[in-house]
Design a protein around this motif. Structure first.
Motif, PDB file in Angstrom:
ATOM      1  N   ALA A  32       0.837  -1.208   0.000  1.00  0.00           N
ATOM      2  CA  ALA A  32       0.000   0.000   0.000  1.00  0.00           C
ATOM      3  C   ALA A  32       0.873   1.259   0.000  1.00  0.00           C
ATOM      4  N   ALA A  33       1.930   1.266   0.793  1.00  0.00           N
ATOM      5  CA  ALA A  33       2.838   2.418   0.822  1.00  0.00           C
ATOM      6  C   ALA A  33       3.482   2.627  -0.551  1.00  0.00           C
ATOM      7  N   ARG A  34       3.916   1.527  -1.186  1.00  0.00           N
ATOM      8  CA  ARG A  34       4.539   1.645  -2.511  1.00  0.00           C
ATOM      9  C   ARG A  34       3.560   2.233  -3.531  1.00  0.00           C
ATOM     10  N   VAL A  35       2.292   1.800  -3.483  1.00  0.00           N
ATOM     11  CA  VAL A  35       1.272   2.352  -4.383  1.00  0.00           C
ATOM     12  C   VAL A  35       1.134   3.863  -4.139  1.00  0.00           C
ATOM     13  N   CYS A  36       1.132   4.251  -2.881  1.00  0.00           N
ATOM     14  CA  CYS A  36       1.003   5.684  -2.548  1.00  0.00           C
ATOM     15  C   CYS A  36       2.231   6.473  -2.999  1.00  0.00           C
ATOM     16  N   PHE A  37       3.426   5.937  -2.772  1.00  0.00           N
ATOM     17  CA  PHE A  37       4.636   6.630  -3.239  1.00  0.00           C
ATOM     18  C   PHE A  37       4.600   6.802  -4.756  1.00  0.00           C
ATOM     19  N   ASP A  38       4.197   5.728  -5.464  1.00  0.00           N
ATOM     20  CA  ASP A  38       4.184   5.761  -6.930  1.00  0.00           C
ATOM     21  C   ASP A  38       3.213   6.794  -7.494  1.00  0.00           C
ATOM     22  N   ARG A  39       2.217   7.167  -6.735  1.00  0.00           N
ATOM     23  CA  ARG A  39       1.261   8.181  -7.218  1.00  0.00           C
ATOM     24  C   ARG A  39       1.933   9.523  -7.447  1.00  0.00           C
ATOM     25  N   HIS A  40       3.029   9.802  -6.709  1.00  0.00           N
ATOM     26  CA  HIS A  40       3.636  11.137  -6.748  1.00  0.00           C
ATOM     27  C   HIS A  40       5.125  11.147  -7.082  1.00  0.00           C
ATOM     28  N   HIS A  41       5.806  10.039  -6.908  1.00  0.00           N
ATOM     29  CA  HIS A  41       7.273  10.062  -6.950  1.00  0.00           C
ATOM     30  C   HIS A  41       7.850   8.839  -7.642  1.00  0.00           C
ATOM     31  N   THR A  42       9.176   8.905  -7.865  1.00  0.00           N
ATOM     32  CA  THR A  42       9.955   7.730  -8.241  1.00  0.00           C
ATOM     33  C   THR A  42      11.027   7.555  -7.172  1.00  0.00           C
ATOM     34  N   SER A  43      11.340   6.312  -6.891  1.00  0.00           N
ATOM     35  CA  SER A  43      12.320   5.987  -5.845  1.00  0.00           C
ATOM     36  C   SER A  43      13.729   6.308  -6.340  1.00  0.00           C
ATOM     37  N   ALA A  78      -5.477   2.237   0.374  1.00  0.00           N
ATOM     38  CA  ALA A  78      -4.021   2.294   0.207  1.00  0.00           C
ATOM     39  C   ALA A  78      -3.412   3.381   1.090  1.00  0.00           C
ATOM     40  N   THR A  79      -4.072   4.520   1.156  1.00  0.00           N
ATOM     41  CA  THR A  79      -3.557   5.623   1.971  1.00  0.00           C
ATOM     42  C   THR A  79      -3.514   5.232   3.443  1.00  0.00           C
ATOM     43  N   GLU A  80      -4.589   4.627   3.936  1.00  0.00           N
ATOM     44  CA  GLU A  80      -4.646   4.220   5.345  1.00  0.00           C
ATOM     45  C   GLU A  80      -3.591   3.152   5.665  1.00  0.00           C
ATOM     46  N   ALA A  81      -3.527   2.114   4.848  1.00  0.00           N
ATOM     47  CA  ALA A  81      -2.568   1.036   5.116  1.00  0.00           C
ATOM     48  C   ALA A  81      -1.127   1.498   4.878  1.00  0.00           C
ATOM     49  N   GLY A  82      -0.913   2.250   3.800  1.00  0.00           N
ATOM     50  CA  GLY A  82       0.438   2.738   3.517  1.00  0.00           C
ATOM     51  C   GLY A  82       0.941   3.676   4.601  1.00  0.00           C
ATOM     52  N   SER A 136      -2.732  15.135   0.196  1.00  0.00           N
ATOM     53  CA  SER A 136      -2.943  16.576   0.068  1.00  0.00           C
ATOM     54  C   SER A 136      -1.677  17.352   0.388  1.00  0.00           C
ATOM     55  N   ASP A 137      -1.801  18.675   0.343  1.00  0.00           N
ATOM     56  CA  ASP A 137      -0.673  19.560   0.620  1.00  0.00           C
ATOM     57  C   ASP A 137      -0.435  19.704   2.125  1.00  0.00           C
ATOM     58  N   LYS A 138       0.644  20.424   2.476  1.00  0.00           N
ATOM     59  CA  LYS A 138       1.065  20.518   3.872  1.00  0.00           C
ATOM     60  C   LYS A 138      -0.005  21.074   4.814  1.00  0.00           C
ATOM     61  N   PRO A 139      -0.789  22.089   4.420  1.00  0.00           N
ATOM     62  CA  PRO A 139      -1.822  22.556   5.370  1.00  0.00           C
ATOM     63  C   PRO A 139      -2.785  21.431   5.787  1.00  0.00           C
ATOM     64  N   GLU A 140      -3.119  20.528   4.868  1.00  0.00           N
ATOM     65  CA  GLU A 140      -4.009  19.418   5.214  1.00  0.00           C
ATOM     66  C   GLU A 140      -3.306  18.423   6.141  1.00  0.00           C
ATOM     67  N   VAL A 166       1.130  10.965   7.700  1.00  0.00           N
ATOM     68  CA  VAL A 166       2.022  10.792   6.557  1.00  0.00           C
ATOM     69  C   VAL A 166       1.456  11.592   5.383  1.00  0.00           C
ATOM     70  N   GLY A 167       2.246  12.530   4.907  1.00  0.00           N
ATOM     71  CA  GLY A 167       1.895  13.304   3.715  1.00  0.00           C
ATOM     72  C   GLY A 167       2.653  12.736   2.529  1.00  0.00           C
ATOM     73  N   PHE A 168       2.012  11.838   1.797  1.00  0.00           N
ATOM     74  CA  PHE A 168       2.722  11.155   0.703  1.00  0.00           C
ATOM     75  C   PHE A 168       3.161  12.134  -0.381  1.00  0.00           C
ATOM     76  N   LYS A 169       2.301  13.046  -0.762  1.00  0.00           N
ATOM     77  CA  LYS A 169       2.619  13.976  -1.846  1.00  0.00           C
ATOM     78  C   LYS A 169       3.722  14.953  -1.447  1.00  0.00           C
ATOM     79  N   VAL A 170       3.658  15.460  -0.227  1.00  0.00           N
ATOM     80  CA  VAL A 170       4.583  16.510   0.201  1.00  0.00           C
ATOM     81  C   VAL A 170       5.817  15.951   0.905  1.00  0.00           C
ATOM     82  N   GLN A 171       5.968  14.625   0.935  1.00  0.00           N
ATOM     83  CA  GLN A 171       7.156  13.965   1.482  1.00  0.00           C
ATOM     84  C   GLN A 171       7.410  14.398   2.932  1.00  0.00           C
ATOM     85  N   LEU A 172       6.397  14.241   3.735  1.00  0.00           N
ATOM     86  CA  LEU A 172       6.432  14.722   5.114  1.00  0.00           C
ATOM     87  C   LEU A 172       5.769  13.714   6.043  1.00  0.00           C
TER      88      LEU A 172
END
Length: 182
Positions: A32-43, A78-82, A136-140, A166-172
């Motif tokens: 689930a975490a890998r699916v979430c990372f792949d939505r926004h980034h490459t390793s 995926a977001t919850e489990a990741g 979402s973005d950092k404020p969320e 965990v902010g998957f998109k904002v890497q936080l």
């Protein structure tokens, strides 16, 4: 001045270190975490770990998921489990605490955390961990932390608690000790 390489977020082999995550569960959370990372980034990517407002960096490495894995996950699931995989790895890295058991519903948190040397049956000396994730973005991410802190306070337990977002998109990853002043 030398550039230092941030430590690796210990996402691999979670089952070997976290009693609450037997191998199938650990693999489920990691996928689930890998699916979430792949939505926004490459390793690989670097994530900010903000632990009680103290920032550090961690390097995140993962295998890209294939279309079958991506198609198997609903975005919210995926977001919850990741987020659970990432938060547990972040807590291990920053505080040397390990997930030893899931918490029952109504306790205001998801997992019991303990030091590695602690007796697995001694839940009275554990921390509670409440986890959430977002794309979402950092404020969320910050807003969600406030919500989870309050949820953890209302839980039916007097154990000390941590909230992790965990902010998957904002890497936080925000980690926060929940107490009367937070």
């Amino acid at each position: 001045m030398t550039d230092s390489i941030p430590p690796l977020l210990p996402l691999q082999s979670l089952a070997e270190r976290h009693h609450a995550l037997p191998p199938p569960v650990a693999e489920y959370l990691l996928q689930a975490a890998r699916v979430c990372f792949d939505r926004h980034h490459t390793s690989p990517k670097e994530f900010i770990l903000e632990d009680d407002r103290v920032e550090s960096m961690a390097r995140v490495e993962w295998e890209t998921t294939d279309d079958r894995a991506k198609g198997a996950w609903d975005k919210d699931d995926a977001t919850e489990a990741g987020a659970c995989a990432v938060a547990i790895a972040a807590i291990e890295l920053t505080r040397s605490l390990f997930a030893i058991r899931r918490m029952p519903k109504g306790m205001g948190a998801d997992y019991y955390l303990a030091l590695r040397s602690q007796d697995l049956e001694d839940l009275e000396n554990c921390f509670r961990l409440e986890v959430s994730g977002t794309h979402s973005d950092k404020p969320e991410v910050t807003k969600r932390l406030r919500i989870k802190i309050e949820q953890t306070r209302r839980g039916n337990s007097n154990l000390p608690a941590l909230a992790a977002i965990v902010g998957f998109k904002v890497q936080l990853v925000l980690l926060h000790t929940v107490d009367e002043s937070s």
